[in-house]
Design a protein around this motif. Structure first.
Motif, PDB file in Angstrom:
ATOM      1  N   GLY A  93      -9.618  -4.146  -1.229  1.00 39.13           N
ATOM      2  CA  GLY A  93      -7.966  -4.226  -1.490  1.00 39.13           C
ATOM      3  C   GLY A  93      -7.213  -3.982  -2.466  1.00 39.13           C
ATOM      4  O   GLY A  93      -5.985  -3.708  -2.987  1.00 39.13           O
ATOM      5  N   TYR A 104       0.908  -4.115   3.406  1.00 39.54           N
ATOM      6  CA  TYR A 104       0.050  -4.022   2.403  1.00 39.54           C
ATOM      7  C   TYR A 104      -1.104  -3.861   2.212  1.00 39.54           C
ATOM      8  O   TYR A 104      -1.712  -4.638   3.156  1.00 39.54           O
ATOM      9  N   LYS A 105      -2.090  -4.010   0.759  1.00 35.86           N
ATOM     10  CA  LYS A 105      -3.643  -3.600   1.242  1.00 35.86           C
ATOM     11  C   LYS A 105      -4.172  -5.103   1.306  1.00 35.86           C
ATOM     12  O   LYS A 105      -3.851  -5.956   0.889  1.00 35.86           O
ATOM     13  N   ALA A 106      -4.857  -5.073   2.844  1.00 35.08           N
ATOM     14  CA  ALA A 106      -5.836  -5.834   2.581  1.00 35.08           C
ATOM     15  C   ALA A 106      -6.889  -5.965   2.530  1.00 35.08           C
ATOM     16  O   ALA A 106      -7.246  -5.293   1.690  1.00 35.08           O
ATOM     17  N   ASP A 134       1.051  -1.658  -0.093  1.00 31.39           N
ATOM     18  CA  ASP A 134       0.169  -0.246   0.035  1.00 31.39           C
ATOM     19  C   ASP A 134       0.682   1.555   0.332  1.00 31.39           C
ATOM     20  O   ASP A 134       0.722   1.958   0.923  1.00 31.39           O
ATOM     21  N   ASP A 154      -1.226 -11.900   7.967  1.00 34.79           N
ATOM     22  CA  ASP A 154      -1.573 -10.863   8.575  1.00 34.79           C
ATOM     23  C   ASP A 154      -0.271  -9.984   8.597  1.00 34.79           C
ATOM     24  O   ASP A 154       0.087  -8.789   8.772  1.00 34.79           O
ATOM     25  N   SER A 196      -0.357  -6.722   7.404  1.00 38.01           N
ATOM     26  CA  SER A 196      -1.457  -6.020   6.369  1.00 38.01           C
ATOM     27  C   SER A 196      -1.992  -5.040   6.878  1.00 38.01           C
ATOM     28  O   SER A 196      -1.754  -4.568   8.048  1.00 38.01           O
ATOM     29  N   SER A 197      -3.258  -3.793   6.008  1.00 38.75           N
ATOM     30  CA  SER A 197      -3.062  -3.091   6.448  1.00 38.75           C
ATOM     31  C   SER A 197      -4.764  -2.906   7.824  1.00 38.75           C
ATOM     32  O   SER A 197      -5.118  -2.017   8.089  1.00 38.75           O
ATOM     33  N   ASN A 198      -5.201  -4.233   8.006  1.00 38.33           N
ATOM     34  CA  ASN A 198      -5.741  -4.101   8.756  1.00 38.33           C
ATOM     35  C   ASN A 198      -5.287  -4.214  10.196  1.00 38.33           C
ATOM     36  O   ASN A 198      -5.562  -4.016  11.294  1.00 38.33           O
ATOM     37  N   THR A 233      -5.884 -13.317   3.259  1.00 38.09           N
ATOM     38  CA  THR A 233      -4.785 -13.346   3.611  1.00 38.09           C
ATOM     39  C   THR A 233      -4.244 -13.455   5.256  1.00 38.09           C
ATOM     40  O   THR A 233      -4.227 -12.967   5.684  1.00 38.09           O
TER      41      THR A 233
END
Length: 542
Positions: free
Chosen positions: A495, A322-324, A141, A332, A161-163, A330
């Motif tokens: 995502g 990274y964009k989850a 991202d 974490d 992850s972005s989350n 995917t």
């Protein structure tokens, strides 16, 4: 003559579509827009579904194995061959269509940052495999985390992850702590073991029998220590069962040494005795004697002291985000292979060997070849097994959308049918004149059928064309919607910054054909009733 009649019917149909020589009649425009919108919606929605499926699939296969080889032990005594995973990888590389074979490790850990904690899943990456690294690089991202990188090397550096980044407020350069969940299993086992008395007391009856039988069973035979096979085998089985129970680590180590010494034996010529070297017998006697003198308090202190090394967390630097996507599960965290092995508590071993193929779609056909190459005791899974639920969901949603959106075109066709009924009522006098002049019913039918066919062709072609235009400018349309505070395709859900889409010409041609057929059928029904009308009544407009 037939050609002339058809040309006349076609010309009359075109005249009815534009009776006042204006740009288009209101009835024609309404029908045309209805067909065009129905086909446009089908083209756009199905292109987006196809694009999401392709892009998410490409994202998943960027780091996931096309085929995963895992070992399933046939017994507790069998050694884990995954310790020698490079040899397994070499064997796999000899299989046709396999282009890479890399170690596979995935597990769960507790992520801790500024006293905030939650369980997360990590996936080990062999950073020497450029395909895996490039796959993660494409997911970064860079819009919200411009300093993101996938160059983890073999150090304690991770990509999250972005989350996770949003939940913890993490960014590039932050340091997180990772507690292995395997540690908690070890801690629980250790604490439970301290609740029991020493082995000699906890298994007092068995222990009394073991020490008595061993003391009475030893004798010297051909210069070696000997004991009856019928005496030692029950002792060995009992000690092995005790070793696998919940006992303190120091006692387990003593039992393992005793069992190891008991395995170093040979049979005599009569096949009645086990023969041992003096050193092995001494090891057995020393182990039994040590177990008979253990102190529970001293052992508990040693067990709890060792826990300090078990529960120490791993500190890792976040080097990328990274964009989850909410559409597919995917990991974490992406971590280097050495760190993944430490967190999973498997030392130098791995959980499997991941194979990458020339064509991922060939995984199912190559599965049998891989299974035959490795034989029984090996479990072979494909990426289809891992993500079957996701792709089944996508396919089911696509079928539902096909079914639901097809009704839009069907409704447009019904609207056209209503318009055509209105046109036939307006043209009753002209229909009566044509019939009075000798026009056959088929000619009357063709006049209105050609109207529907013309509207079907033009509306379907415009729908496909405008649908492709919308797909081409979808990024600009999304940006416009976002400035208005309306984002139907949030990047946090999909995502992707720009909604993926894929134009399938054959599929879109099928939509156009469906619109044409439905419009033609819709025009045929009022044309049939117009052809059956009585000429005299039509002239009187009755």
């Amino acid at each position: 003559m037939t050609i002339k009649r058809r040309s006349f019917s076609l010309l009359l149909a075109r005249r009815y579509l534009n009776p006042r020589r204006s740009m288009l009649s209101s009835f024609t425009l309404i029908s045309l827009i209805g067909v065009m919108l129905g086909v446009l919606v089908l083209v756009v929605v199905m292109a987006v579904y196809a694009g999401l499926e392709r892009d998410v699939k490409a994202r998943l296969l960027g780091f996931s194995p096309h085929i995963l080889i895992r070992h399933q032990p046939m017994s507790y005594e069998e050694k884990d061959p995954m310790l020698d995973w490079p040899n397994i990888a070499d064997r796999a590389m000899k299989i046709p269509s396999v282009v890479a074979a890399t170690p596979y490790v995935t597990d769960n850990v507790i992520l801790d940052f500024l006293s905030m904690q939650r369980p997360v899943q990590f996936h080990g990456i062999d950073t020497s495999d450029s395909v895996q690294v490039d796959g993660i690089t494409k997911m970064l991202d860079l819009e919200h985390h411009p300093g993101s990188s996938a160059d983890m090397g073999i150090d304690d550096r991770v990509v999250i992850s972005s989350n996770v980044a949003d939940q913890f407020g993490l960014g590039v350069g932050d340091t997180i702590r990772l507690y292995s969940t395997r540690n908690f299993d070890e801690v629980l086992k250790a604490y439970k073991s301290t609740e029991n008395p020493p082995v000699r007391e906890h298994f007092a009856e068995q222990w009394q029998g073991i020490t008595t039988d061993l003391a009475a069973g030893w004798k010297t035979l051909n210069g070696k220590a000997a004991i009856l096979i019928s005496t030692l085998e029950p002792i060995y089985s009992t000690l092995d069962a005790i070793s696998k129970s919940s006992i303190r680590t120091p006692e387990k180590e003593l039992l393992d040494d005793i069992l190891l010494a008991m395995n170093d034996r040979e049979r005599d010529s009569t096949n009645q005795y086990f023969l041992f070297d003096p050193d092995d017998k001494a090891s057995i006697d020393e182990g039994i004697d040590a177990l008979g003198k253990t102190n529970a308090e001293d052992m508990d202190n040693e067990v709890l002291k060792n826990l300090k090394t078990i529960v120490l967390p791993k500190e890792a630097e976040v080097i990328g985000v990274y964009k989850a996507s909410q559409m597919a599960v995917t990991p974490d965290l992406f971590v280097p292979l050495p760190l993944a092995q430490d967190l999973a508590g498997i030392g130098n071993s791995v959980q499997g060997v991941a194979l990458r193929l020339e064509n991922a779609d060939q995984a199912e056909s190559i599965r049998a070849t891989v299974q035959n190459a490795f034989g029984p005791g090996w479990v072979i899974n494909t990426w289809g097994d891992q993500y079957r639920t996701f792709f089944q969901l996508i396919n089911q949603q696509r079928q539902m959308m096909y079914f639901a959106l097809s009704f839009i075109v069907l409704i447009s066709a019904f609207s056209m049918m209503a318009v055509m009924f209105t046109v036939t009522i307006q043209k009753r006098r002209e229909i009566g004149v044509m019939k009075a002049l000798g026009a056959a019913p088929g000619q009357i039918v063709r006049v209105f059928l050609y109207q529907g066919m013309i509207l079907g062709v033009v509306g379907s072609v415009l729908g496909v064309f405008l649908g492709r235009v919308v797909i081409h400018f979808r990024g600009s349309l999304q940006a416009m919607f976002r400035t208005m505070g309306f984002d139907p395709f949030s990047s946090s859900f999909t995502g992707f910054g720009v909604l993926p889409a894929h134009n399938n010409p054959w599929e879109q041609a099928m939509f156009a054909l469906m619109g044409f057929i439905l419009c033609s059928v819709a025009a045929l029904v009022p044309a049939f009733f117009a052809a059956r009308s009585d000429a005299a009544k039509s002239l009187r407009n009755l």
